[in-house]
Design a protein around this motif. Structure first.
Motif, short mmCIF file in Angstrom:
data_model
loop_
_atom_site.label_atom_id
_atom_site.label_comp_id
_atom_site.label_asym_id
_atom_site.label_seq_id
_atom_site.Cartn_x
_atom_site.Cartn_y
_atom_site.Cartn_z
N ALA A 230 0.83 -1.21 0.00
CA ALA A 230 0.00 0.00 0.00
C ALA A 230 0.86 1.26 0.00
O ALA A 230 0.53 2.25 -0.66
N ILE A 231 1.98 1.22 0.73
CA ILE A 231 2.88 2.37 0.75
C ILE A 231 3.52 2.57 -0.62
O ILE A 231 3.66 3.70 -1.10
N ILE A 232 3.92 1.46 -1.26
CA ILE A 232 4.50 1.56 -2.61
C ILE A 232 3.50 2.18 -3.58
O ILE A 232 3.83 3.08 -4.37
N ILE A 233 2.25 1.71 -3.52
CA ILE A 233 1.22 2.22 -4.43
C ILE A 233 0.92 3.68 -4.13
O ILE A 233 0.71 4.50 -5.05
N THR A 234 0.90 4.07 -2.85
CA THR A 234 0.67 5.47 -2.50
C THR A 234 1.80 6.35 -3.01
O THR A 234 1.55 7.44 -3.57
N ALA A 235 3.05 5.90 -2.83
CA ALA A 235 4.20 6.67 -3.33
C ALA A 235 4.14 6.80 -4.84
O ALA A 235 4.39 7.89 -5.39
N ALA A 236 3.81 5.70 -5.54
CA ALA A 236 3.71 5.75 -7.00
C ALA A 236 2.54 6.63 -7.43
O ALA A 236 2.63 7.34 -8.45
N SER A 237 1.45 6.60 -6.66
CA SER A 237 0.29 7.43 -7.00
C SER A 237 0.61 8.92 -6.88
O SER A 237 0.19 9.72 -7.73
N LEU A 238 1.35 9.27 -5.84
CA LEU A 238 1.76 10.68 -5.70
C LEU A 238 2.65 11.09 -6.86
O LEU A 238 2.54 12.21 -7.38
N GLY A 239 3.55 10.19 -7.27
CA GLY A 239 4.39 10.49 -8.44
C GLY A 239 3.56 10.60 -9.70
O GLY A 239 3.80 11.47 -10.55
N PHE A 240 2.57 9.72 -9.86
CA PHE A 240 1.71 9.75 -11.04
C PHE A 240 0.92 11.06 -11.11
O PHE A 240 0.70 11.60 -12.20
N LEU A 241 0.50 11.56 -9.95
CA LEU A 241 -0.29 12.81 -9.90
C LEU A 241 0.58 14.06 -9.89
O LEU A 241 0.05 15.17 -9.79
N GLY A 242 1.89 13.88 -9.98
CA GLY A 242 2.79 15.03 -10.03
C GLY A 242 3.13 15.62 -8.68
O GLY A 242 3.69 16.72 -8.62
N MET A 243 2.82 14.91 -7.60
CA MET A 243 3.08 15.41 -6.26
C MET A 243 4.27 14.73 -5.59
O MET A 243 4.66 15.14 -4.49
N GLY A 244 4.81 13.71 -6.22
CA GLY A 244 5.95 13.01 -5.64
C GLY A 244 7.24 13.40 -6.32
O GLY A 244 7.55 14.59 -6.46
N ALA A 245 8.01 12.39 -6.73
CA ALA A 245 9.25 12.66 -7.46
C ALA A 245 8.92 13.40 -8.75
O ALA A 245 7.96 13.07 -9.45
N GLN A 246 9.73 14.39 -9.07
CA GLN A 246 9.47 15.23 -10.23
C GLN A 246 10.34 14.80 -11.42
O GLN A 246 11.49 14.41 -11.25
#
Length: 300
Positions: A230-246
């Motif tokens: 779940a943490i992996i998917i949340t981290a990837a989701s933030l990246g997908f939405l432009g809020m994580g790694a840029q």
């Protein structure tokens, strides 16, 4: 000491020393984990993924940011095992380096939330009264919001980036661990050995840190392992939405976000990071199920 003698020493039902008891318990846990093929498969996959990510600079001739526009959107081949993306970057290379980013974020989140949730839950369960009610009401507030939505709100209040994403996920992921630790502590606080510790003059803080928290760790390890996906998917989701790694940072969620428009034409571009997320998440679920069978006494 021969192998058979070492095995007999580890499986002795009446250990003579504390060291023997500790190693015997660890060995029996390993035997239980080894007897579960799915858990062992998950463990091996996780080890392989982490090893590939750490050894990324030595496993590929390309740099994660190297662009070859003349070779953009190339199909998988001998030169590019998983093909290239819209800028001609090697997808295999970016997945290896992206594993460093994604798994690094997950490890950072776990390092933050596990001690925090364990401490809050143990204090609430042992103290009881108004302190328990206050801490649990704060926990309920965090649990009332969907994790991803709350994480997005925290990142928006800060700024998009890896550090903000780690902090946001950590702030939203600790309540279940606090709940679990509280439930375990409430079962332990009236035990005879806790009463004996009080009679010897041990302070509540010492009892929590030295006696209660160590007994809550096995259940916490199981919950963390099951929650890693779940943490992996949340981290990837933030990246997908432009809020994580840029961009152009190689992160699995960000790679999917930039490649989603090629889903029906150059399918390998968005598919490969999806496979990486799927395999890694599934491996953690397999391992978590195996650890639950080994560490949770209710499952024995």
């Amino acid at each position: 000491m021969t192998l058979s003698a070492a095995r007999a020493w580890l499986l002795d039902d009446t250990p003579a020393t504390r060291r023997q008891a500790v190693w015997s318990r660890r060995y029996r846990m390993w035997l239980g984990l080894r007897a579960n093929p799915m858990a062992l498969t998950g463990l091996l996959i996780i080890i392989v993924v982490m090893a590939l990510s750490l050894a990324a600079p030595w496993l590929t001739p390309y740099d994660a940011g190297f662009q070859d526009l003349a070779n953009r959107l190339a199909r998988p081949s001998a030169g590019h095992w998983l093909g290239t993306d819209e800028l001609g970057r090697d997808i295999y290379t970016r997945i290896l380096f992206g594993g460093r980013t994604t798994l690094g974020m997950v490890c950072a989140v776990v390092t933050l939330i596990a001690p925090l949730g364990l401490l809050i839950g143990c204090i609430a369960g042992y103290a009881g009264g108004w302190l328990d009610k206050a801490l649990m009401r704060v926990t309920d507030i965090f649990l009332a919001f969907p994790r991803l939505i709350l994480a997005l709100a925290f990142v928006a209040a800060l700024k998009p980036g890896i550090e903000s994403a780690v902090l946001a996920i950590a702030l939203t992921a600790w309540p279940p661990y606090a709940r679990l630790a509280r439930a375990e502590t409430m079962q332990l606080r009236h035990s005879d050995f806790i009463a004996a510790c009080r009679l010897t003059g041990a302070t509540p803080l010492r009892i929590i840190l030295r006696h209660v928290m160590p007994l809550c760790i096995p259940s916490l390890i199981v919950r963390i392992t099951l929650d890693m996906s779940a943490i992996i998917i949340t981290a990837a989701s933030l990246g997908f939405l432009g809020m994580g790694a840029q961009p152009p940072s190689p992160e699995w969620g960000t790679m999917i976000a930039t490649a989603r428009r090629f889903l029906f034409s150059e399918w390998w571009v968005p598919l490969m990071p999806c496979v990486a997320i799927f395999v890694t998440s599934l491996a953690f679920n397999f391992l978590g199920d195996g650890l639950r069978d080994v560490l949770d006494p209710k499952e024995r």
